[in-house]
Scaffold this motif. Structure first.
Motif, short mmCIF file in Angstrom:
data_model
loop_
_atom_site.label_atom_id
_atom_site.label_comp_id
_atom_site.label_asym_id
_atom_site.label_seq_id
_atom_site.Cartn_x
_atom_site.Cartn_y
_atom_site.Cartn_z
N MET A 1 0.78 -1.09 0.03
CA MET A 1 -0.08 0.08 -0.09
C MET A 1 0.71 1.10 0.04
SD MET A 1 -3.23 0.91 0.15
CE MET A 1 -4.16 2.12 0.51
N ASN A 2 2.00 1.29 0.96
CA ASN A 2 2.78 2.40 0.98
C ASN A 2 3.22 2.59 -0.50
OD1 ASN A 2 3.93 4.55 2.23
ND2 ASN A 2 5.76 3.19 3.01
N ARG A 3 3.82 1.74 -1.27
CA ARG A 3 4.28 1.75 -2.75
C ARG A 3 3.39 2.49 -3.39
NH1 ARG A 3 7.63 -2.84 -5.65
NH2 ARG A 3 8.09 -1.31 -7.14
N ILE A 4 2.13 2.19 -3.51
CA ILE A 4 1.13 2.61 -4.15
C ILE A 4 1.05 4.13 -4.02
CG2 ILE A 4 -1.45 2.54 -4.92
CD1 ILE A 4 -1.11 -0.26 -4.55
N GLN A 5 0.86 4.51 -2.70
CA GLN A 5 0.84 5.93 -2.22
C GLN A 5 1.77 6.77 -2.72
OE1 GLN A 5 0.34 5.58 1.92
NE2 GLN A 5 -1.98 5.81 2.10
N MET A 172 11.69 24.02 -4.77
CA MET A 172 11.56 23.53 -3.49
C MET A 172 10.32 23.04 -3.16
SD MET A 172 12.74 27.31 -1.86
CE MET A 172 12.15 26.87 -0.37
N PHE A 173 9.48 23.23 -3.83
CA PHE A 173 7.97 22.42 -3.64
C PHE A 173 8.26 20.76 -4.08
CE2 PHE A 173 4.31 20.67 -5.70
CZ PHE A 173 3.52 20.63 -4.54
N ALA A 174 8.54 20.83 -5.23
CA ALA A 174 9.03 19.32 -5.79
C ALA A 174 10.08 18.71 -4.94
CB ALA A 174 9.59 19.36 -7.11
N TRP A 175 10.95 19.48 -4.43
CA TRP A 175 11.81 18.74 -3.43
C TRP A 175 11.28 18.51 -2.12
CZ3 TRP A 175 14.42 20.66 1.06
CH2 TRP A 175 15.48 19.92 1.62
N LEU A 176 10.43 19.23 -1.61
CA LEU A 176 9.62 18.76 -0.21
C LEU A 176 8.76 17.71 -0.49
CD1 LEU A 176 9.33 22.63 1.05
CD2 LEU A 176 10.63 20.58 1.92
N MET A 177 8.12 17.84 -1.38
CA MET A 177 7.22 16.72 -1.66
C MET A 177 7.76 15.35 -2.06
SD MET A 177 4.18 18.00 -1.22
CE MET A 177 3.09 16.93 -2.00
N THR A 178 8.98 15.42 -2.70
CA THR A 178 9.70 14.40 -2.84
C THR A 178 10.11 13.66 -1.71
OG1 THR A 178 10.08 15.14 -5.22
CG2 THR A 178 11.47 13.33 -4.36
N GLY A 179 10.66 14.62 -0.89
CA GLY A 179 11.08 14.24 0.50
C GLY A 179 9.99 13.54 1.24
N MET A 180 8.88 13.70 1.11
CA MET A 180 7.84 12.89 1.88
C MET A 180 7.68 11.70 1.34
SD MET A 180 4.83 15.86 1.68
CE MET A 180 3.52 15.05 2.65
N LEU A 181 8.12 11.37 0.31
CA LEU A 181 8.16 9.97 -0.34
C LEU A 181 9.27 9.03 0.44
CD1 LEU A 181 8.02 10.81 -4.09
CD2 LEU A 181 6.24 9.69 -2.66
N PHE A 182 10.16 9.49 0.88
CA PHE A 182 11.08 8.83 1.57
C PHE A 182 11.45 8.86 3.02
CE2 PHE A 182 12.09 9.47 -2.98
CZ PHE A 182 12.08 8.05 -3.43
#
Length: 182
Positions: A1-5, A172-182
Motif C-alpha cells: 500500500m505504501n508503494r502505491i501511495q 523547492m515544492f517538488a523537493w519537499l514533496m519528494t522528501g515526503m516519499l522517502f
C-alpha cells in the motif's frame, strides 16, 4: 500500500509541476507585452509633447532635445530625411556625427510608411534593449523623424526575477514533496 501511495504522490507532484509551467510562462509573456504596450503609449505621448515643447522653446534644437529627454527620462534622436542623425539626447554632440545611418531601422521604415513606427530592438549605440517609437514630422524643417526610446532593462530584469523566483519555488515544492516519499 505504501508503494502505491508513493507512486500516486510522485505522479501528483509531476502533474502539479508540469501543469504550472505553461500558465506561468503565458502570464509572464502577457505581462511583458502589456508593459511594452504601456511604454509605447507613453513614448507616443512624449513625442507629441516634445513637438509642442520645440515650437515654444527658445533653445537650439540639440539643447531643447537634451533638456526634454532628461526631464522625461527618455531618449530622443533627431533624424533627417536621408537617415542621418542630427541629434541624440544620450550622446555628446561630437559623438553624434559618427553614428550610423538610421534610415533602415524598423521603426523609421514603418514611420515613413504609416507616420508612426514602433520597434523593440537592441541599441547598437548604447548596448541595451530599447523600445522605440518614431514619428515622421515636418517641423522643424531639417528633421524628418523623431524616435523616442526607453530602455527595457528594468522590465526585463523584473521578468527574469519573476521567472527565477517561480522556478526556485517550484523546485523547492517538488523537493519537499519528494522528501515526503522517502
Amino acid at each position: 500500500m505504501n508503494r502505491i501511495q508513493n507512486k500516486l504522490l510522485l505522479g501528483f507532484i509531476i502533474v502539479i509541476v508540469v501543469g504550472l509551467i505553461p500558465p506561468t510562462v503565458y502570464l509572464n509573456n502577457a505581462a511583458l507585452k502589456q508593459s511594452t504596450s504601456e511604454i509605447s503609449d507613453k513614448l507616443k505621448s512624449h513625442t507629441n509633447s516634445f513637438l509642442l515643447y520645440l515650437q515654444e522653446s527658445s533653445d537650439d534644437l540639440n539643447t531643447a532635445t537634451v533638456k526634454y529627454a532628461e526631464a522625461a527620462g527618455i531618449r530622443i534622436t533627431l533624424i533627417d530625411k536621408r537617415g542621418i542623425v542630427l541629434g541624440e539626447s544620450s550622446l555628446p554632440p561630437e559623438q553624434v556625427a559618427g553614428m550610423e545611418n538610421h534610415i533602415n531601422r524598423p521603426e523609421i521604415l514603418q514611420a515613413g510608411k504609416e507616420g508612426i513606427g514602433i520597434a523593440s530592438r537592441f541599441s547598437t549605440t548604447l548596448k541595451q534593449q530599447y523600445i522605440y517609437v518614431a514619428r515622421k514630422i515636418d517641423f522643424p524643417p531639417q528633421v524628418q523623424y523623431i524616435p523616442t526610446a526607453q530602455s527595457l532593462e528594468e522590465v526585463n530584469a523584473l521578468a527574469n526575477a519573476f521567472r527565477r523566483n517561480f522556478f526556485i519555488t517550484l523546485t523547492m515544492f517538488a523537493w519537499l514533496m519528494t522528501g515526503m516519499l522517502f
